[in-house]
Design a protein around this motif. Sequence first.
Motif, PDB file in Angstrom:
ATOM      1  N   ILE A 307       1.004  -1.246  -0.124  1.00 36.50           N
ATOM      2  CA  ILE A 307       0.003  -0.146  -0.008  1.00 36.50           C
ATOM      3  C   ILE A 307       0.755   1.292  -0.065  1.00 36.50           C
ATOM      4  O   ILE A 307       0.367   2.373  -0.743  1.00 36.50           O
ATOM      5  CB  ILE A 307      -0.852  -0.135   1.149  1.00 36.50           C
ATOM      6  CG1 ILE A 307      -1.828  -1.320   1.239  1.00 36.50           C
ATOM      7  CG2 ILE A 307      -1.739   1.199   1.311  1.00 36.50           C
ATOM      8  CD1 ILE A 307      -2.576  -1.659   2.611  1.00 36.50           C
ATOM      9  N   LEU A 308       1.921   1.397   0.685  1.00 36.62           N
ATOM     10  CA  LEU A 308       2.889   2.187   0.820  1.00 36.62           C
ATOM     11  C   LEU A 308       4.241   2.411   0.290  1.00 36.62           C
ATOM     12  O   LEU A 308       4.615   1.307  -0.102  1.00 36.62           O
ATOM     13  CB  LEU A 308       3.068   2.343   2.487  1.00 36.62           C
ATOM     14  CG  LEU A 308       2.074   2.566   3.408  1.00 36.62           C
ATOM     15  CD1 LEU A 308       2.643   2.407   4.941  1.00 36.62           C
ATOM     16  CD2 LEU A 308       1.008   3.959   3.269  1.00 36.62           C
ATOM     17  N   SER A 309       4.677   3.438  -0.212  1.00 41.00           N
ATOM     18  CA  SER A 309       6.197   3.285  -0.932  1.00 41.00           C
ATOM     19  C   SER A 309       7.104   3.099   0.121  1.00 41.00           C
ATOM     20  O   SER A 309       6.628   3.161   1.320  1.00 41.00           O
ATOM     21  CB  SER A 309       6.295   4.779  -1.428  1.00 41.00           C
ATOM     22  OG  SER A 309       6.395   5.751  -0.418  1.00 41.00           O
ATOM     23  N   LEU A 310       8.304   2.802  -0.237  1.00 43.83           N
ATOM     24  CA  LEU A 310       9.453   2.455   0.688  1.00 43.83           C
ATOM     25  C   LEU A 310       9.669   3.572   1.434  1.00 43.83           C
ATOM     26  O   LEU A 310      10.052   3.627   2.816  1.00 43.83           O
ATOM     27  CB  LEU A 310      10.592   1.992   0.105  1.00 43.83           C
ATOM     28  CG  LEU A 310      10.475   0.491  -0.754  1.00 43.83           C
ATOM     29  CD1 LEU A 310      11.702   0.300  -1.385  1.00 43.83           C
ATOM     30  CD2 LEU A 310      10.175  -0.580   0.298  1.00 43.83           C
ATOM     31  N   SER A 311       9.716   4.760   0.898  1.00 46.81           N
ATOM     32  CA  SER A 311       9.957   6.108   1.654  1.00 46.81           C
ATOM     33  C   SER A 311       8.949   6.187   2.724  1.00 46.81           C
ATOM     34  O   SER A 311       9.290   6.770   4.042  1.00 46.81           O
ATOM     35  CB  SER A 311      10.002   7.367   0.679  1.00 46.81           C
ATOM     36  OG  SER A 311       8.841   7.614   0.179  1.00 46.81           O
TER      37      SER A 311
END
Length: 407
Positions: A307-311
């Motif tokens: 769901i989320l980006s790595l950053s």
Amino acid sequence: MLWDTNYHFNLPPPILRLLEILEAGGFEAVVVGGCVRDYLLGRTPKDCDLATNATPQELAPLLKAHKIPTIPLGLAFGTLGARFGKQVFEITTYREESGYTDHRHPKVHFNATLETDLKRRDFTINALACHPQKGLLDLHGGLADLRAKRLRFVGVAVDRVNEDALRILRALRFASVLGFKLEPKSAQAVLEHAPLLKYISKERIFAELCKILMGAQAGAVCATYVGVLEGVLNTPLNPTLLSPLSQMPPNLTTRFLGLLFACETPFKSLAELKPPKKLIKNIERLLPCTHQSPPLSKIWLKTQMQILSLSQVRAWLGWLKAYEPSKWAVLRTHFKQIGAQREVYTLGFLAINGRSLKGVGLKKAEIGACLQACLKEVIHQRLENTPSALSKFARAWAQNLREHALK
């Protein structure tokens, strides 16, 4: 003026060259401001600025005669840029300021001396001057304040804040970045005159707030001056929730996440500051995560990484470090293992792709759904991430789909 010749500064060659040119042309010139402060603190200055009794109209032809390109950075305030390769050094004419309007913009007078120029500056630690031969000039006790890690306005604190309300946030910024304490009268002026910040543009407030949050002492400063921040954000804040800010990594999204976690109306407060759209997007994604206690499962973390980006995951883990350190330690270990071992958490890591499934008899939308099913099985460790295992599962999935369609 009494210069202290016991101090020597390792000034950059372009500054030495500019000093030589200006003095050979019959003008005074000294290094001023944050550069001197940072040298005395043993820090590497980000930039180095000169002050002089020469006006920009006198400077431009003088530098041109020595083939030094100039840039009109702020002629209304007496500032000219001198370019050396990719570096630009600011040269500003000595000036006095008076008749401030809207607690921000002064009338500028250039018939000034070095003494009056230093007197108009905000803090004693920024009212220092140096010269390669003369040494250090300290007319306002800045050196003693540096040694005591004390932040003090030049002259009367209330006057400095009334002149330029942005100095309220600059005080908090230096306290946060340098780890200094505001002396009592300066602290009182900051707290009592915080409402003057309504005269400052949201863009300038946001820029200073970013610097405050990124300081090593952001937690202590924000908790101590919570009243100032409440005025800036136009919402009540919980000072107890602000204290852990310094325990977070110096990541801007992470630090804003901590600040807004303490806010009563976080999204409204952030939007009013007119921040970059990327920061708003990150906060909208991550702030809900701060209001739930995360499971310690690696499988759960992998689902979040879809769901989320790595950053964004890193920013959220940075927040978790400050508020739930034991859970942070476990999830951070999982996160590092997932990256180091290239464990599957997105479709890009699957051993098959859409082209591999064309022979299974699936349509476009069905291929995507099948790949998602494969990913879920691999993440939950019910299926090996190999072409043969995934192809076998995909054929069974397709067969099951066809059977359901016939019923």
